[in-house]
Scaffold this motif. Structure first.
Motif, short mmCIF file in Angstrom:
data_model
loop_
_atom_site.label_atom_id
_atom_site.label_comp_id
_atom_site.label_asym_id
_atom_site.label_seq_id
_atom_site.Cartn_x
_atom_site.Cartn_y
_atom_site.Cartn_z
N ARG A 185 0.80 -1.22 0.00
CA ARG A 185 0.00 0.00 0.00
C ARG A 185 0.84 1.27 0.00
O ARG A 185 0.43 2.29 -0.55
CB ARG A 185 -0.94 0.00 1.21
N TYR A 186 2.00 1.24 0.65
CA TYR A 186 2.83 2.44 0.78
C TYR A 186 4.26 2.16 0.30
O TYR A 186 5.20 2.18 1.08
CB TYR A 186 2.86 2.90 2.24
N PRO A 187 4.45 1.89 -0.97
CA PRO A 187 5.80 1.53 -1.47
C PRO A 187 6.79 2.66 -1.30
O PRO A 187 7.98 2.41 -1.12
CB PRO A 187 5.54 1.23 -2.96
N GLU A 188 6.32 3.93 -1.34
CA GLU A 188 7.25 5.05 -1.21
C GLU A 188 7.85 5.12 0.20
O GLU A 188 8.93 5.67 0.40
CB GLU A 188 6.55 6.38 -1.53
N GLU A 189 7.16 4.55 1.19
CA GLU A 189 7.67 4.55 2.56
C GLU A 189 8.49 3.29 2.86
O GLU A 189 9.41 3.31 3.65
CB GLU A 189 6.51 4.65 3.55
N SER A 190 8.13 2.18 2.24
CA SER A 190 8.78 0.91 2.55
C SER A 190 10.11 0.73 1.83
O SER A 190 10.92 -0.11 2.23
CB SER A 190 7.86 -0.25 2.19
N GLN A 191 10.33 1.51 0.78
CA GLN A 191 11.53 1.38 -0.05
C GLN A 191 11.66 -0.04 -0.64
O GLN A 191 12.75 -0.50 -0.95
CB GLN A 191 12.80 1.72 0.77
N VAL A 192 10.55 -0.72 -0.73
CA VAL A 192 10.51 -2.05 -1.34
C VAL A 192 9.46 -2.01 -2.44
O VAL A 192 8.33 -1.61 -2.21
CB VAL A 192 10.16 -3.14 -0.32
N SER A 193 9.84 -2.40 -3.61
CA SER A 193 8.92 -2.36 -4.75
C SER A 193 8.22 -3.72 -4.89
O SER A 193 8.84 -4.71 -5.25
CB SER A 193 9.69 -2.03 -6.04
N ILE A 194 6.94 -3.74 -4.54
CA ILE A 194 6.14 -4.95 -4.66
C ILE A 194 4.90 -4.60 -5.47
O ILE A 194 4.14 -3.71 -5.11
CB ILE A 194 5.73 -5.51 -3.28
N SER A 195 4.71 -5.29 -6.57
CA SER A 195 3.55 -5.02 -7.41
C SER A 195 2.34 -5.79 -6.90
O SER A 195 2.47 -6.90 -6.37
CB SER A 195 3.84 -5.41 -8.86
N LEU A 196 1.18 -5.21 -7.04
CA LEU A 196 -0.06 -5.84 -6.60
C LEU A 196 -0.63 -6.64 -7.77
O LEU A 196 -1.09 -6.08 -8.77
CB LEU A 196 -1.06 -4.77 -6.15
N GLN A 197 -0.56 -7.96 -7.67
CA GLN A 197 -1.04 -8.81 -8.75
C GLN A 197 -2.57 -8.81 -8.79
O GLN A 197 -3.24 -8.54 -7.80
CB GLN A 197 -0.52 -10.23 -8.54
N GLU A 198 -3.10 -9.15 -9.95
CA GLU A 198 -4.54 -9.14 -10.13
C GLU A 198 -5.24 -10.15 -9.23
O GLU A 198 -6.38 -9.96 -8.84
CB GLU A 198 -4.89 -9.42 -11.60
N ASP A 199 -4.53 -11.25 -8.92
CA ASP A 199 -5.19 -12.27 -8.12
C ASP A 199 -4.79 -12.19 -6.64
O ASP A 199 -4.92 -13.15 -5.90
CB ASP A 199 -4.86 -13.67 -8.66
N PHE A 200 -4.29 -11.02 -6.21
CA PHE A 200 -3.91 -10.85 -4.80
C PHE A 200 -5.15 -10.98 -3.91
O PHE A 200 -6.16 -10.33 -4.13
CB PHE A 200 -3.26 -9.49 -4.58
N ASP A 201 -5.06 -11.87 -2.93
CA ASP A 201 -6.20 -12.15 -2.06
C ASP A 201 -6.19 -11.18 -0.87
O ASP A 201 -5.45 -11.36 0.09
CB ASP A 201 -6.12 -13.60 -1.56
N VAL A 202 -7.01 -10.15 -0.96
CA VAL A 202 -7.07 -9.13 0.10
C VAL A 202 -7.63 -9.71 1.38
O VAL A 202 -7.22 -9.34 2.48
CB VAL A 202 -7.92 -7.93 -0.36
N GLU A 203 -8.54 -10.65 1.25
CA GLU A 203 -9.22 -11.18 2.44
C GLU A 203 -8.26 -11.89 3.37
O GLU A 203 -8.37 -11.78 4.59
CB GLU A 203 -10.34 -12.14 2.03
N THR A 204 -7.29 -12.62 2.84
CA THR A 204 -6.34 -13.37 3.67
C THR A 204 -4.92 -12.84 3.50
O THR A 204 -3.98 -13.47 3.97
CB THR A 204 -6.37 -14.86 3.30
N LEU A 205 -4.79 -11.67 2.85
CA LEU A 205 -3.48 -11.11 2.50
C LEU A 205 -2.63 -12.16 1.78
O LEU A 205 -1.53 -12.50 2.17
CB LEU A 205 -2.77 -10.56 3.74
N ASP A 206 -3.24 -12.63 0.69
CA ASP A 206 -2.62 -13.59 -0.22
C ASP A 206 -2.24 -14.89 0.49
O ASP A 206 -1.15 -15.44 0.29
CB ASP A 206 -1.39 -12.98 -0.88
N GLY A 207 -3.17 -15.34 1.33
CA GLY A 207 -2.98 -16.64 1.98
C GLY A 207 -2.11 -16.62 3.22
O GLY A 207 -1.80 -17.69 3.77
#
Length: 807
Positions: free
Chosen positions: A700-722
């Motif tokens: 959600r906040y890549p500019e603060e985390s300094q880690v580049s993680i892309s949000l995939q289309e099948d990312f499971d928000v309900e369980t935070l991707d399992g």
């Protein structure tokens, strides 16, 4: 929630339940006469007519009232400044009650509750009910509306504290350095009375006899003599000369009423009287076993009076205040109106719950014991339900206000003991019995058995609708209309289950089994029945013994909601109020609540399955800290739980975040020595949350985390991707038990039912441990067989910083 299983080590009078301030911020302020017409049955014309009679009868010149008014306005500044006003004010009101009988329009020769009186209560604390243990703060309202018997006890030389059930209403004062004597002198001039000198407090009149606090026949009381003359005092340096109205418009003209300021008053830094009054309303609702549908309080800021009404839908006050001095006649007309109220006017339950006697002599009642009502039974005759012993009363005011009673029925409903749950439910929400029917149809286990149900009464049938109608007629301003959320008093008869405290006190090793069964239940509710419970707490998990084995039951589906395959609410949000019980709410929901309160917006984070699983963790910690014997260190454990229960929403949010983000905080949780091995479970469970929240914030906040993680289309928000699922939690708990040397507490299958014998849990626990010891592979294999396709359907795309609304 019920905390009878713990003892709070100290109770501070200044403690305010976190929801009181929130409820006060949501209070409705309506026109004065809309309030008086609704509660007292007195219109503007009625009040003005009575005020004119009081002026004609010269109550202001009555010796007792005149002397008490001087004493009220000349209390010296200091610690006793405010307290010095209690006795004089009680004397004024009680004298008005006497003078009004048969002498004012519409006032009978005797009142419905004829022995009603106003009595000083401060500094005595009101007795709370034992079911709440030491929850909350001890409260000592300044003045109380009481009947004669409890008043005698309170006024006796050896005063005995009264119960909240004895309290009809209360009056709370806050005093600053406002110069009241100047306003009093203006009124005295109107009546041709001598002016009180501001330097000596002497009058040109002869000195009247000192007055006494309210005396009742047969009571031994301490007299309170307040001299009104001959005392020197320094003139106030903060006279607040402009903070009163010119009374020349006449007492019944209404010209002296000031627009109410909803901000806190400058009362020397003490807790605002409106907040204190809200705390009294909370205690009254929580400590009266459901006997009151509403309660009434009065707040004085110096001489300015505001009126307050409290019920399950919220607070209602007035847009204008009245001055005891400038509006003397009108204020006393209102107090006489309170004396004319019968039991239902003071909040007695509506007659749909039939009492054993209708006589006002029996009001207020200690409980609803022997009250009756009728519920329908499908395909059979109606069943008459009689309430017996109170079992539980929720510590709350605004909201459901659940209370539970043991019952008798006119015909056999079940061979098992039964209870009835009565609560004020949001009318537009799907009913609990309907949600349970859906869950049982989907073959979800660990659910309560419901036998009868019915809606007894709606708020729109009572005083709430009158508030709305009167305020709508008197104001075009929407902010001054008493709109409300429709609620219905619902009765639900179900099998009586047992609280966790008794079970865990005998065998704390049953705590992991509770976790396993609740993991299954929450998982199946979501993926088989498409239901989220949304209010997991220690009260809402109970148990019974089936065929010698413990079966844990998830109770109370009042806040549950139906969701789609993707986890979205299947209906538009109905409730306008928060969901969940503060100590057990997930961090993310608490953070959203804090932000929503600050911005004045509604909730933005949707309640998800992962929040349910996090709540289960907090239920497990609470049960572990609170239930087993603390071996002489009880204060430490209780004080820790108190920070969860009585902190502000913001402070509880910070506590939860510290646990989720810092392993040292988990290591610092105070645990009784006997249950110390369970810390290994908490360490691994919080590790799941820490990894999940870290990844979620990086996305959600890549500019603060300094880690580049892309949000995939099948990312499971309900369980935070399992990362937060039934299976991952099950694995963490299992590994924690192995590390703690508690292999006997491990279950072989995540989906099994109860397997431990309540009567001999040690033997059965060891047997089951042998089956699963060193067999983590089996656990993971069984977990992999859970219904993953339904979870896959909940994957969805979200944009950064975009949240769904939750119901």
């Amino acid at each position: 929630m019920n905390t009878s299983h713990i003892q709070i080590s100290s109770r501070v009078k200044a403690t305010v339940h976190p929801y009181v301030k929130q409820d006060l911020a949501n209070a409705k302020y309506i026109p004065l006469y809309a309030w008086t017409e609704t509660v007292l049955g007195l219109s503007q014309k009625d009040l003005e007519e009575r005020a004119a009679h009081i002026r004609q009868l010269k109550w202001f010149e009555d010796t007792e009232i005149r002397q008490a008014m001087v004493a009220f306005c000349t209390t010296p500044h200091g610690e006793s400044h405010e307290k010095g006003r209690y006795g004089p004010f009680a004397a004024i009101v009680n004298r008005a009650f006497e003078l009004a009988k048969g002498n004012l329009p519409g006032v009978p020769n005797s009142y419905p509750i004829d022995d009603i009186c106003v009595v000083r209560n401060d500094p005595h604390d009101i007795l709370c009910i034992p079911e709440h243990g030491k929850l909350g703060a001890e409260r000592s309202p300044d003045l109380l509306f009481l009947r004669a018997e409890p008043a005698r006890k309170l006024l006796a030389s050896k005063a005995k504290r009264v119960r909240w059930i004895d309290v009809l209403g209360w009056i709370e004062f806050k005093a600053s350095k406002k110069n009241l004597l100047r306003i009093l002198n203006d009124r005295r001039k109107e009546y041709g009375l001598g002016v009180i000198d501001e330097g000596t407090w002497e009058s040109r009149e002869s000195t009247p006899e000192p007055y006494l606090d309210l005396a009742l026949d047969g009571a031994e009381i301490e007299t309170s003599v307040v001299p009104t003359v001959g005392r020197k005092h320094a003139r106030d340096v903060e006279d607040d000369e402009n903070d009163y109205s010119d009374p020349t418009g006449g007492p019944s003209s209404g010209s002296s009423a000031k627009k109410l300021k909803t901000t806190h008053s400058p009362t020397d830094g003490r807790t605002d009287a409106k907040i204190q009054s809200g705390g009294y309303a909370l205690e009254t609702a929580a400590c009266t076993y459901g006997t009151r549908s509403f309660c009434i309080g009065i707040v004085f800021d110096n001489d300015k009076m505001s009126l307050w009404f409290y019920d399950a839908a919220g607070y209602i006050s007035i847009t204008t205040t009245l001055s005891l001095l400038a509006d003397f006649e009108k204020v006393l007309s209102i107090f006489v109106g309170f004396a004319c109220l019968g039991p239902e006017g003071w909040g007695a339950m509506p007659s749909v719950l039939s009492p054993p006697s209708q006589s006002p002599a029996h009001f207020p009642r200690a409980s609803l014991e022997n009250h009756t009502f009728t519920l329908p039974r499908k395909g059979r005759s109606n069943v008459r339900v009689t309430l017996t012993k109170p079992v539980f009363t929720q510590y709350s005011l605004v909201g459901r206000r659940t209370f539970v009673y043991d019952i008798r029925t006119s015909s056999v409903v079940s061979k098992e003991p039964l209870v009835v749950k009565l609560s004020y439910q949001v009318a537009s929400r799907k009913a609990e019995q309907d949600l349970l029917a859906l869950a049982k149809k989907a073959k979800v286990e660990h659910l309560p058995e419901v036998h009868l149900w019915g809606d007894l009464w709606k708020m729109s049938d009572g005083i709430r609708q009158i508030f709305y109608d009167r305020s709508s007629a008197m104001s075009a301003n929407e902010d001054e209309i008493a709109s409300y959320e429709e609620r219905t008093l619902r009765a639900l008869v179900c099998t009586k289950y047992l609280p966790l405290k008794g079970l865990f006190a005998k065998s704390w090793k049953m705590i992991p089994e509770m976790v396993f069964q609740m993991l299954d239940c929450l998982h199946d509710l979501r993926y088989k029945a498409h239901i989220l419970h949304r209010d997991l707490s220690c009260n809402n998990v109970m148990y019974e013994v089936r065929n010698g084995k413990v079966c844990f039951i998830l109770n109370d589906f009042d806040l549950a909601t139906v969701v789609t395959d993707e986890g979205e609410p299947s209906a538009v949000a109905s409730s306008k109020h928060r969901t969940g019980t503060l100590p057990f709410m997930a961090y993310e929901l608490l953070k959203d609540m804090t932000r929503s309160n600050k911005n004045g917006s509604g909730p933005r984070v949707m309640h998800r399955l992962r929040h349910e699983l996090e709540s289960l963790l907090y239920v497990t910690i609470w049960s572990t800290v609170a239930t087993p014997d603390a071996e002489g260190k009880k204060t430490e454990f209780v004080d820790y739980l108190r920070t969860w229960e009585m902190g502000t929403v913001k402070s509880v949010e910070k506590l939860k975040w510290s646990l989720c983000s810092d392993p040292d905080e988990v290591n610092d949780i105070p645990l009784p020595l006997a249950v110390e091995p369970l810390r290994e479970v908490f360490i691994r469970w919080f590790a799941i949350l820490r990894r999940a929240y870290t990844k979620w914030n990086e996305i959600r906040y890549p500019e603060e985390s300094q880690v580049s993680i892309s949000l995939q289309e099948d990312f499971d928000v309900e369980t935070l991707d399992g990362m937060i699922t039934r299976d991952t939690v099950y694995k963490a708990v299992t590994e924690g038990l192995v590390a703690a040397g508690l292999a006997e507490c491990i279950r072989t299958k995540a989906s099994d039912g109860a397997i431990l014998n309540a009567e001999n849990d040690s033997r059965d626990a060891k047997a089951n441990g042998n089956k699963s010891s060193g067999n983590k592979a089996n656990t993971e294999t069984e977990s992999s067989q859970s219904p993953r396709p339904a979870e896959k359907q909940s994957r969805q795309i979200i944009a950064k910083n975009t949240f769904k609304y939750r119901e």
